[in-house]
Design an enzyme around this catalytic site. Structure first.
Site, mmCIF file in Angstrom:
data_model
loop_
_atom_site.group_PDB
_atom_site.id
_atom_site.type_symbol
_atom_site.label_atom_id
_atom_site.label_comp_id
_atom_site.label_asym_id
_atom_site.label_seq_id
_atom_site.Cartn_x
_atom_site.Cartn_y
_atom_site.Cartn_z
ATOM 1 N N ARG A 1 0.876 -1.176 -0.146
ATOM 2 C CA ARG A 1 -0.206 -0.369 -0.002
ATOM 3 C C ARG A 1 1.062 1.190 -0.066
ATOM 4 N NH1 ARG A 1 -2.899 3.996 0.161
ATOM 5 N NH2 ARG A 1 -5.178 4.113 0.962
ATOM 6 N N GLU B 1 -11.503 4.821 -5.360
ATOM 7 C CA GLU B 1 -11.556 3.403 -5.427
ATOM 8 C C GLU B 1 -11.874 2.876 -7.035
ATOM 9 O OE1 GLU B 1 -11.591 0.949 -2.805
ATOM 10 O OE2 GLU B 1 -10.312 2.638 -2.183
ATOM 11 N N ARG C 1 -0.734 -5.563 4.871
ATOM 12 C CA ARG C 1 -0.110 -4.738 3.819
ATOM 13 C C ARG C 1 1.135 -4.062 4.123
ATOM 14 N NH1 ARG C 1 -5.420 -1.685 1.251
ATOM 15 N NH2 ARG C 1 -5.103 -1.062 3.455
#
Length: 390
Positions: free
Chosen positions: A271, A279, A313
């Site tokens: 990330r 999104e 992540r």
């Protein structure tokens, strides 16, 4: 490793391995590696000869007449397979996981100063394996018939090995890292399908080319690799495939880089630190993904990892060919500055410039913050799809 080692590996007449590692061929009673029609990366049994069972007791270790060439070949093979010769366990007390650490240390030392003969190779082993049991070091030298050290040569004394050093946090050649960075990673070239949106991706790091990665491979993965190699030697392809799945379940993967040559890689989900792209279901979500894809596809990346988030992540700064990816995304209006988790003045400045120029998502007079969008459409619930009018 270097051209010298590769030349030695390929010019060696026979490998320094047990019959369990190699099966008979027809080249004058020697040994040969033969691709199998039953599957990739397997050894094909000659029909006229009975294969020797792996780890069969009482079988002497076969060596070339040149121990240095055999040593070079095995080190080179370790670089590509991550496996050590089974016969070495007859000469040393350490287990195969520790042996793999030895070969990795030797590999790093070889890249720095490639030895030119057996004496130099022996000295390289002594230097690379400082801190190991004397009997193990001498056993490794005996396995390859390399020169034994003189009485005046410094060899680690008998006794229990010293405590393991802390795991390295910085990859070779990374230099001083910014404050807050835990470690650095260098990835393999990024695949198109691994870029999921505008601020995240999946990457793969080759284990043997990163000392940190070599030190953190779980014992279960190490054992599965060894068992898979044994299964391939026995032509047990169903077991080999099952073990490969087990390795992949642990976030590792075996990649075939060329015929009969594989590497082990570690999978990471990344990330990008400090930015929040729209999104996929939002306006400009697909465009942001396309910009990130265009920047990283087919390129190796440099990652500066800060921490793990709630989902496991890696929160990282990402560089591609010395280009700071977050800077490009913010200046092109492909992402918001993620002020909830980052207070970087540079990030705030780049977003402000993009807003003023009305580029990217800022062309919309009232864009929706991804945080607000995710609150309305939490994970696990379907969100309305945005149809791009263009």
């Amino acid at each position: 490793m270097g051209n010298a080692c590769k030349r030695l590996a390929y010019c060696c007449v026979e490998p320094c391995v047990e019959p369990s590692d190699w099966e008979p061929g027809h080249s004058g009673g020697g040994h040969s590696y033969r691709p199998s029609p039953h599957g990739r990366n397997s050894y094909q049994e000659e029909p006229a000869r009975r294969p020797i069972e792996p780890n069969a007791p009482g079988i002497p270790v076969q060596r070339t007449t040149n121990g240095f060439a055999a040593f070079a070949r095995d080190v080179f093979q370790f670089e590509t397979t991550g496996l050590v010769p089974h016969g070495l366990s007859r000469y040393v007390q350490a287990g195969q996981h520790t042996q793999a650490v030895w070969y990795q240390r030797v590999l790093v030392a070889w890249r720095t100063t490639p030895p030119k003969n057996a004496a130099e190779a022996s000295n390289l082993v002594l230097q690379a394996l400082q801190g190991q049991l004397r009997t193990d070091v001498l056993g490794l030298l005996s396995f390859y018939q390399l020169p034994q050290p003189q009485a005046t040569t410094i060899v680690p004394p008998e006794g229990p090995p010293p405590p393991a050093p802390p795991k390295p946090q910085v990859a070779i050649g990374s230099g001083k890292l910014p404050d807050g960075v835990q470690y650095e990673l260098r990835t393999l070239p990024v695949n198109r399908r691994d870029v999921g949106d505008g601020d995240g991706m999946t990457v793969y790091v080759e284990v043997l080319k990163n000392p940190r990665e070599t030190s953190i491979v779980p014992p279960a993965v190490q054992e599965a690799l060894h068992q898979r190699n044994t299964a391939l030697l026995n032509h047990d392809f169903a077991t080999a495939d099952s073990l490969k799945t087990k390795i992949e379940d642990a976030d590792y993967k075996i990649l075939e880089i060329k015929r009969n040559q594989e590497i082990l890689v570690h999978k990471y989900v990344v990330r990008l630190r400090g930015v929040d792209a729209p999104e996929i279901g939002q306006p400009y979500g697909r465009q942001a993904q396309a910009v990130l894809l265009n920047l990283v596809e087919g390129h190796s990346l440099r990652l500066l990892v800060y921490l793990d988030d709630y989902f496991g992540r890696k929160i990282a700064d990402v560089y591609c060919n010395n280009v700071f990816i977050q800077e490009v995304l913010l200046k092109r209006g492909c992402a918001w500055h993620f002020v909830k988790y980052d207070q970087s003045p540079e990030f705030a400045k780049w977003e402000k410039e993009a807003r003023a120029a009305r580029v990217g998502l800022w062309d919309d007079p009232n864009p929706e913050n991804p945080l607000d969008y995710k609150r309305k459409h939490p994970r696990g619930k379907s969100a309305p799809k945005f149809r791009n009018p263009h």
